[in-house]
Design a protein around this motif. Structure first.
Motif, mmCIF file in Angstrom:
data_model
loop_
_atom_site.group_PDB
_atom_site.id
_atom_site.type_symbol
_atom_site.label_atom_id
_atom_site.label_comp_id
_atom_site.label_asym_id
_atom_site.label_seq_id
_atom_site.Cartn_x
_atom_site.Cartn_y
_atom_site.Cartn_z
ATOM 1 N N UNK A 20 0.869 -1.342 0.013
ATOM 2 C CA UNK A 20 -0.013 0.108 -0.092
ATOM 3 C C UNK A 20 0.802 1.083 -0.018
ATOM 4 N N UNK A 21 2.092 1.304 0.689
ATOM 5 C CA UNK A 21 2.960 2.477 0.627
ATOM 6 C C UNK A 21 3.395 2.741 -0.614
ATOM 7 N N UNK A 22 3.862 1.585 -1.451
ATOM 8 C CA UNK A 22 4.170 1.954 -2.840
ATOM 9 C C UNK A 22 3.163 2.315 -3.726
ATOM 10 N N UNK A 23 1.905 1.740 -3.567
ATOM 11 C CA UNK A 23 0.883 2.222 -4.357
ATOM 12 C C UNK A 23 0.476 3.673 -4.063
ATOM 13 N N UNK A 24 0.774 4.129 -2.788
ATOM 14 C CA UNK A 24 0.255 5.669 -2.445
ATOM 15 C C UNK A 24 1.329 6.460 -3.078
ATOM 16 N N UNK A 25 2.554 6.150 -3.031
ATOM 17 C CA UNK A 25 3.537 6.808 -3.522
ATOM 18 C C UNK A 25 3.416 6.954 -5.173
ATOM 19 N N UNK A 26 2.971 6.006 -5.823
ATOM 20 C CA UNK A 26 2.658 6.063 -7.188
ATOM 21 C C UNK A 26 1.654 7.067 -7.514
ATOM 22 N N UNK A 27 0.434 6.862 -6.769
ATOM 23 C CA UNK A 27 -0.628 7.578 -6.805
ATOM 24 C C UNK A 27 -0.560 9.046 -6.622
ATOM 25 N N UNK A 39 8.602 9.022 -12.305
ATOM 26 C CA UNK A 39 8.606 7.806 -11.851
ATOM 27 C C UNK A 39 9.870 7.057 -11.767
ATOM 28 N N UNK A 40 11.068 7.463 -12.899
ATOM 29 C CA UNK A 40 12.546 7.336 -12.489
ATOM 30 C C UNK A 40 13.111 7.562 -11.341
ATOM 31 N N UNK A 41 12.659 8.920 -10.913
ATOM 32 C CA UNK A 41 13.321 9.543 -9.665
ATOM 33 C C UNK A 41 12.739 8.770 -8.633
ATOM 34 N N UNK A 42 11.432 8.291 -8.703
ATOM 35 C CA UNK A 42 10.846 7.712 -7.500
ATOM 36 C C UNK A 42 11.360 6.297 -7.357
ATOM 37 N N UNK A 43 11.753 5.719 -8.450
ATOM 38 C CA UNK A 43 12.632 4.306 -8.266
ATOM 39 C C UNK A 43 13.813 4.446 -7.917
ATOM 40 N N UNK A 44 14.475 5.517 -8.524
ATOM 41 C CA UNK A 44 15.977 5.578 -7.920
ATOM 42 C C UNK A 44 15.945 5.985 -6.522
ATOM 43 N N UNK A 45 15.263 7.049 -6.237
ATOM 44 C CA UNK A 45 15.164 7.188 -4.640
ATOM 45 C C UNK A 45 14.877 6.219 -3.619
ATOM 46 N N UNK A 46 14.164 5.070 -4.277
ATOM 47 C CA UNK A 46 13.692 3.972 -3.355
ATOM 48 C C UNK A 46 15.082 2.884 -3.375
ATOM 49 N N UNK A 47 15.725 3.027 -4.685
ATOM 50 C CA UNK A 47 16.890 2.109 -4.674
ATOM 51 C C UNK A 47 17.955 2.812 -3.858
ATOM 52 N N UNK A 48 17.993 3.790 -3.981
ATOM 53 C CA UNK A 48 19.289 4.549 -3.196
ATOM 54 C C UNK A 48 19.145 4.531 -1.595
ATOM 55 N N UNK A 49 17.761 4.627 -1.214
ATOM 56 C CA UNK A 49 17.479 4.536 0.163
ATOM 57 C C UNK A 49 17.582 3.101 0.874
ATOM 58 N N UNK A 50 17.331 2.108 -0.151
ATOM 59 C CA UNK A 50 17.537 0.994 0.461
ATOM 60 C C UNK A 50 18.937 0.688 0.572
ATOM 61 N N UNK A 51 19.592 1.295 -0.578
ATOM 62 C CA UNK A 51 21.093 0.782 -0.621
ATOM 63 C C UNK A 51 21.775 1.450 0.675
ATOM 64 N N UNK A 52 21.332 2.772 1.089
ATOM 65 C CA UNK A 52 21.955 3.456 2.037
ATOM 66 C C UNK A 52 21.901 2.840 3.330
ATOM 67 N N UNK A 53 20.469 2.198 3.502
ATOM 68 C CA UNK A 53 20.188 1.514 4.926
ATOM 69 C C UNK A 53 21.166 0.431 5.044
ATOM 70 N N UNK A 54 21.223 -0.532 3.957
ATOM 71 C CA UNK A 54 21.896 -1.651 3.879
ATOM 72 C C UNK A 54 23.583 -1.532 4.351
#
Length: 94
Positions: A30-37, A52-67
């Motif tokens: 639901x969080x991913x759907x909300x971000x897209x909407x 949408x490209x920036x949204x996907x890149x931000x999600x990947x960068x955030x996950x990578x920084x957390x890891x």
């Protein structure tokens, strides 16, 4: 590695695994759907693909920084433990 994956590492029983799967399944999609909407409704149609490209890149960068942060903390703890063991080791004589 997302929050759902990190939660899977903490379970120790099948019941706990089931609870974690339900928890992540009920929150992350639901969080991913909300971000897209929200992106689709607030961005001009001409730059929607870029948004949408920036949204996907931000999600990947955030996950990578957390890891990377988690790996750094674990590595630091391991290095401190190894350093302490080396300092306590008795010298060997030949």
């Amino acid at each position: 590695m997302t929050l759902g994956t990190l939660l899977l590492l903490t379970v120790g029983s099948p019941l706990g695994l089931g609870l974690v799967v339900v928890l992540t399944g009920a929150t992350i999609p639901p969080l991913l759907t909300l971000c897209s909407v929200l992106t689709a409704s607030t961005v001009h149609q001409a730059v929607l693909t870029q948004a949408f490209s920036w949204l996907g890149s931000a999600g990947a960068a955030g996950s990578a920084a957390a890891v990377m942060t988690l790996q750094s903390l674990v590595g630091l703890r391991l290095l401190r433990t190894a350093k302490g063991q080396l300092a306590r080791a008795e010298p060997t004589t030949n």
